[in-house]
Design a protein around this motif. Structure first.
Motif, PDB file in Angstrom:
ATOM      1  N   HIS A 198       0.838  -1.208   0.000  1.00 14.01           N
ATOM      2  CA  HIS A 198       0.000   0.000   0.000  1.00 14.01           C
ATOM      3  C   HIS A 198       0.873   1.258   0.000  1.00 14.01           C
ATOM      4  N   ARG A 199       1.907   1.258   0.867  1.00 12.41           N
ATOM      5  CA  ARG A 199       2.753   2.445   0.964  1.00 12.41           C
ATOM      6  C   ARG A 199       3.531   2.693  -0.325  1.00 12.41           C
ATOM      7  N   ALA A 200       3.866   1.607  -1.025  1.00 14.67           N
ATOM      8  CA  ALA A 200       4.640   1.755  -2.261  1.00 14.67           C
ATOM      9  C   ALA A 200       3.766   1.889  -3.493  1.00 14.67           C
ATOM     10  N   ASN A 201       2.462   1.785  -3.341  1.00 20.75           N
ATOM     11  CA  ASN A 201       1.571   1.846  -4.500  1.00 20.75           C
ATOM     12  C   ASN A 201       1.732   3.171  -5.227  1.00 20.75           C
ATOM     13  N   GLY A 202       1.896   3.089  -6.532  1.00 18.09           N
ATOM     14  CA  GLY A 202       2.181   4.282  -7.310  1.00 18.09           C
ATOM     15  C   GLY A 202       3.653   4.584  -7.404  1.00 18.09           C
ATOM     16  N   GLY A 203       4.488   3.715  -6.805  1.00 20.17           N
ATOM     17  CA  GLY A 203       5.931   3.926  -6.815  1.00 20.17           C
ATOM     18  C   GLY A 203       6.665   2.606  -6.885  1.00 20.17           C
ATOM     19  N   TYR A 204       7.591   2.400  -5.956  1.00 21.45           N
ATOM     20  CA  TYR A 204       8.504   1.267  -6.047  1.00 21.45           C
ATOM     21  C   TYR A 204       8.667   0.607  -4.680  1.00 21.45           C
ATOM     22  N   LEU A 205       8.637  -0.720  -4.689  1.00 16.69           N
ATOM     23  CA  LEU A 205       8.831  -1.509  -3.479  1.00 16.69           C
ATOM     24  C   LEU A 205      10.089  -2.345  -3.641  1.00 16.69           C
ATOM     25  N   VAL A 206      10.998  -2.241  -2.673  1.00 16.09           N
ATOM     26  CA  VAL A 206      12.252  -2.993  -2.687  1.00 16.09           C
ATOM     27  C   VAL A 206      12.203  -4.003  -1.542  1.00 16.09           C
ATOM     28  N   VAL A 207      12.479  -5.266  -1.856  1.00 18.40           N
ATOM     29  CA  VAL A 207      12.410  -6.340  -0.869  1.00 18.40           C
ATOM     30  C   VAL A 207      13.624  -7.240  -1.033  1.00 18.40           C
ATOM     31  N   ASP A 208      14.189  -7.666   0.098  1.00 20.69           N
ATOM     32  CA  ASP A 208      15.271  -8.643   0.077  1.00 20.69           C
ATOM     33  C   ASP A 208      14.671 -10.026  -0.203  1.00 20.69           C
ATOM     34  N   ALA A 209      15.135 -10.666  -1.259  1.00 20.21           N
ATOM     35  CA  ALA A 209      14.516 -11.922  -1.712  1.00 20.21           C
ATOM     36  C   ALA A 209      14.643 -13.026  -0.672  1.00 20.21           C
ATOM     37  N   GLU A 210      15.797 -13.146  -0.048  1.00 17.44           N
ATOM     38  CA  GLU A 210      15.985 -14.237   0.917  1.00 17.44           C
ATOM     39  C   GLU A 210      15.068 -14.066   2.113  1.00 17.44           C
ATOM     40  N   ARG A 211      14.956 -12.850   2.631  1.00 21.19           N
ATOM     41  CA  ARG A 211      14.051 -12.609   3.762  1.00 21.19           C
ATOM     42  C   ARG A 211      12.600 -12.859   3.365  1.00 21.19           C
ATOM     43  N   LEU A 212      12.248 -12.491   2.155  1.00 24.83           N
ATOM     44  CA  LEU A 212      10.880 -12.711   1.693  1.00 24.83           C
ATOM     45  C   LEU A 212      10.548 -14.198   1.649  1.00 24.83           C
ATOM     46  N   LEU A 213      11.460 -14.995   1.131  1.00 23.18           N
ATOM     47  CA  LEU A 213      11.187 -16.418   0.962  1.00 23.18           C
ATOM     48  C   LEU A 213      11.159 -17.179   2.282  1.00 23.18           C
ATOM     49  N   THR A 214      11.744 -16.614   3.326  1.00 23.61           N
ATOM     50  CA  THR A 214      11.736 -17.304   4.617  1.00 23.61           C
ATOM     51  C   THR A 214      10.495 -16.986   5.440  1.00 23.61           C
TER      52      THR A 214
END
Length: 809
Positions: free
Chosen positions: A356-372
């Motif tokens: 929601h906060r990144a909507n209309g822009g860009y969201l950056v996520v660390d892939a390893e943390r996301l997958l865990t």
């Protein structure tokens, strides 16, 4: 074959001349953009960000410390600064379906203004309603309506009472209700008196009572309609008195948001609901007027505006980095509170996620943390596929939860997701998740190093200037920069390239800065960088020190003098906590007559990895192809890493194993003053290996501890010479002739160095000179083959004689 010659000291380390720099310190250098050597990755990121089609999200991949995060954020912020600010996201109470809050999108900053206006409205609503309902005019009007209604009922009952009294029937009101009774001379007759009357008179009285009872019943049936009418009259009065009060409270809100039809529709719904709720509230009995505070607050909560995302202070499109990408932090969540032992929720307890906060822009996520994180990866993919952000608990999404909760209206998503991870994760997802390739079509692969050219060395210096200013370090003079350039080449494991691991470089600069500050210097120089490296080596030298002490005290058997057949010093590298250390290991080989098998004891004991086993099979193939093309391999051999109790992996010892095997076969001794590393192919060519600097330095440290005699040295692949960036003390020892590095291209060259015996090359007729290594190998194998044939023939003859005796022949 030419006599082997040790490498000159100039080939062991490629220095950086401080004179090639035109600055005195990094303070005078302009900052680099930070993407040195990453043109391909930068182009890929820019392409992915510019693509407006679905599925063109970006995966940034590369080694840790390569500057992926810094470069990605710089490019994102540069692009986001020129893009419009997205709208505010709000949730409103749904007056038709309370469990399905409505979404309201407003221009940036308008959401906070609407929320503030509605908070003011709620704060003023209670007193305004109370004042309107307590006004004298309204009170008098309601009292008049109630008085008139009461008078009407009483008048109707009085008229009925007078009518029946004229017929000697009295209307009495008892706790049980109304009853009729006969009268005589104005007095109610007693039951005894009534029974004493003649039967005809009693029947006449009963007939009159029945008639009047029917009239009373008709009258009482009219009362609810009269009461309804008066209630409606009171409600109209309340509407007339409350309507202007509520309209007055909402007037400022309407004027402030007159250009937003959705807001006006919400205000109309609020106006209607306030009147309905207030009117119903006035019908409560007096004892119910003291409503509990939580219930009162809950009554007015529905008029609040839940500002999910506020962009009032934003400039450009948002760039959001979610450091903890759990399902709730990513997708959003609905919180609950406990009231009277039950979990309840409402739309004000909806919490925004990173999407929601990144909507209309860009969201950056660390892939390893996301997958865990449980459900997080699937939740992200679901949002990207559907093009909307739907808040729902993970359990409910799986169909497990029976708890009643909200179903907020989904938010249309219009954002770019950038995942950052290493190459292993990228290729793992590409191979195992079919949806990944459809959603993340752009891969931005960061390089690990760049060519070491004079121009790139100058750019490297600018990169250091950027890192110095970012970390608020002392400036670095040109000698310090030159030393850091050399360390960058060592980190790249290639004298002709520079590592782009800015994390490792920054750490070294901070440690050198610490050394400079301890000395009270104004700038960091070469000496401080050297001191930082030495201090780091001391901090991390427990393991190599213990290994060396074990060798020196004889616990681990490693010879650095003398000679012995079938025994050689191999070299291994151990990596612990990011630091790499090399040390020698004894490799031995034994040979006997057999059927051509080479037994890898490491593999047989399941201590050898697949690559190591492959190397042993390759050297076996080399032996068979070179020496047994026209005769069977009539030997059996075994190879082992002595005193090795841990798994062995890699093929960098295959050259050492082959040399030990040839030595054991020919009984030509190998000089133990040498150590060797390198892999070999089926043609006997020596191939490049990794960790060459650490391996050489590990053997040098052992020889130095025992005392250099000018004969010690290391044999390495010729292809690894360009990787040499040895420590200064090793280079100086080589320059003084106390330590030597030999580069070889073939196993023949390696054996010549190790044994001092010429390998021997066949002439035009294929004849190998006598006294050479290869002639000795061929001779021994021929002898083994002859012995094997003789042994087989002897066994065959003995078998035939036994057969003849058994059958009496």
């Amino acid at each position: 074959m030419a006599e082997p010659v040790a490498l000159p000291a100039s080939a062991l380390r490629t220095y950086c001349d401080p004179a090639c720099f035109t600055f005195d310190t990094t303070e005078s250098l302009a900052d680099h953009a930070g993407d040195l050597g990453q043109a391909r990755a930068v182009e890929a990121i820019q392409f992915g960000l510019a693509m407006g089609h679905s599925g063109y999200h970006v995966f940034v991949l590369g080694e840790p410390g390569s500057g992926k995060h810094a470069t990605t954020f710089r490019l994102l912020r540069e692009r986001a600064a020129s893009e419009p600010v997205p709208p505010d996201l709000c949730y409103l109470h749904n007056f038709d379906e309370a469990l399905k809050p409505k979404l309201l999108t407003l221009p940036a900053g308008r959401g906070a203004a609407l929320r503030a206006h509605m908070q003011t409205f709620i704060r003023e609503l209670g007193p305004a309603l109370g004042a309107a309902l307590d006004s004298d005019a309204h009170t008098e009007r309601v009292e008049a309506l109630q008085t008139a209604h009461k008078a009407r009922e009483e008048g109707a009952l009085k008229e009925l009472s007078e009518g029946c009294a004229a017929e000697s029937i009295s209307l009495l009101q008892t706790p049980e209700g109304f009853v009729f009774a006969p009268t005589r001379e104005g007095e109610v007759m007693s039951p005894e008196a009534f029974e004493a009357l003649p039967e005809a008179e009693r029947n006449a009285i009963e007939a009159r009572v029945t008639a009047w009872s029917e009239k009373l019943e008709d009258l009482l049936n009219d009362f609810p309609g009269w009461r309804k009418a008066v209630r409606e009259s009171i409600e109209r009065a309340e509407t007339e008195v409350l309507g202007p009060a509520v309209s007055h409270l909402l007037r400022e809100v309407r004027e402030a948001h007159a250009d937003l039809p959705e807001v006006l529709a919400f205000l109309d719904a609020v106006h209607k609901n306030v009147l309905d709720s207030a009117i119903k509230g006035t019908m409560l009995e007096e004892e119910d007027e003291d409503i509990a505070e939580p219930e009162e607050a809950s009554r007015y909560q529905r008029y609040q505006v839940k500002l999910l995302v506020d962009h009032s202070a934003s400039q450009g499109a948002p760039v959001v980095f979610e450091n903890n990408p759990g399902y709730g932090n990513l997708i959003g969540r609905i919180e609950h509170v406990v009231q009277q032992g039950n979990q309840v929720t409402h739309f004000n307890l909806i919490r925004a996620g990173a999407l929601h906060r990144a909507n209309g822009g860009y969201l950056v996520v660390d892939a390893e943390r996301l997958l865990t994180q449980p459900y997080a990866w699937e939740g992200l993919k679901r949002c990207l596929r559907a093009g909307e952000i739907r808040i729902e608990p993970p359990a409910e999404a799986q169909g497990w939860s029976g708890t009643l909760t909200l179903e907020p209206e989904a938010v249309p998503s219009a954002l770019k997701v950038v995942l950052i991870g290493d190459r292993d994760i990228y290729y793992l997802l590409m191979d195992n998740d079919p949806e990944f390739a459809d959603l993340f079509k752009v891969a931005a692969d960061f390089d690990d190093d760049l060519p070491r050219t004079p121009a790139n060395e100058c750019e490297y210096a600018r990169l250091m200037a950027l890192l110095v200013r970012s970390a608020k370090l002392l400036p670095i003079d040109r000698s310090g920069v030159a030393r850091l350039v050399e360390e960058g080449a060592r980190l790249a494991e290639d004298a002709g390239r520079l590592s782009l691991n800015t994390r490792a470089l920054s750490d070294l600069m901070r440690e050198a800065d610490h050394q400079a500050r301890l000395k009270g210097l104004a700038a960091t120089g070469r000496a401080e960088v050297e001191a930082a490296l030495a201090a780091r080596a001391r901090r991390c030298n427990r393991y190599p020190t213990r290994v060396r002490e074990s060798i020196l005290d004889g616990t681990t058997l490693i010879s650095t003098d003398g000679e012995r057949a079938g025994q050689i010093n191999g070299l291994v590298v151990v990596e612990l906590a990011g630091e790499r250390f090399g040390h020698p290991v004894r490799i031995t080989a034994t040979v006997r007559m057999g059927e051509g098998d080479v037994v890898d004891i490491e593999r047989e004991t399941e201590l050898g990895g697949a690559i190591h086993s492959k190397g042993v099979l390759i050297l076996s193939a080399f032996l068979a192809a070179r020496y047994a093309r026209h005769q069977p391999m009539s030997l059996s051999a075994s190879l082992v890493f002595e005193q090795s109790y841990a798994p062995v992996e890699g093929d960098s010892a295959s050259l050492a194993e082959l040399c030990a095997l040839l030595s054991a076969l020919t009984q030509i001794p190998i000089q133990q003053r040498f150590a060797i590393t390198g892999s070999v192919n089926q043609f006997g060519e020596v191939q490049v290996i990794g960790g060459v600097n650490e391996k050489i330095e590990g053997f040098y440290d052992l020889c130095m501890a025992r005392g250099l005699d000018g004969g010690h040295g290391v044999v390495i692949p010729a292809a690894s010479v360009r990787h040499l960036m040895l420590r200064e003390d090793v280079v100086q020892a080589a320059a003084a002739g106390r330590f030597h590095i030999y580069a070889v291209k073939t196993v023949d060259e390696a054996m010549s160095v190790l044994t001092g015996v010429a390998a021997g090359e066949p002439d035009s007729k294929g004849v190998i000179p006598k006294g050479t290594l290869n002639h000795k190998v061929a001779t021994v194998l021929a002898e083994m083959t002859a012995a094997r044939h003789a042994h087989s023939d002897a066994e065959g003859s003995a078998g035939s004689r036994q057969h003849r005796r058994r059958h009496g022949v």
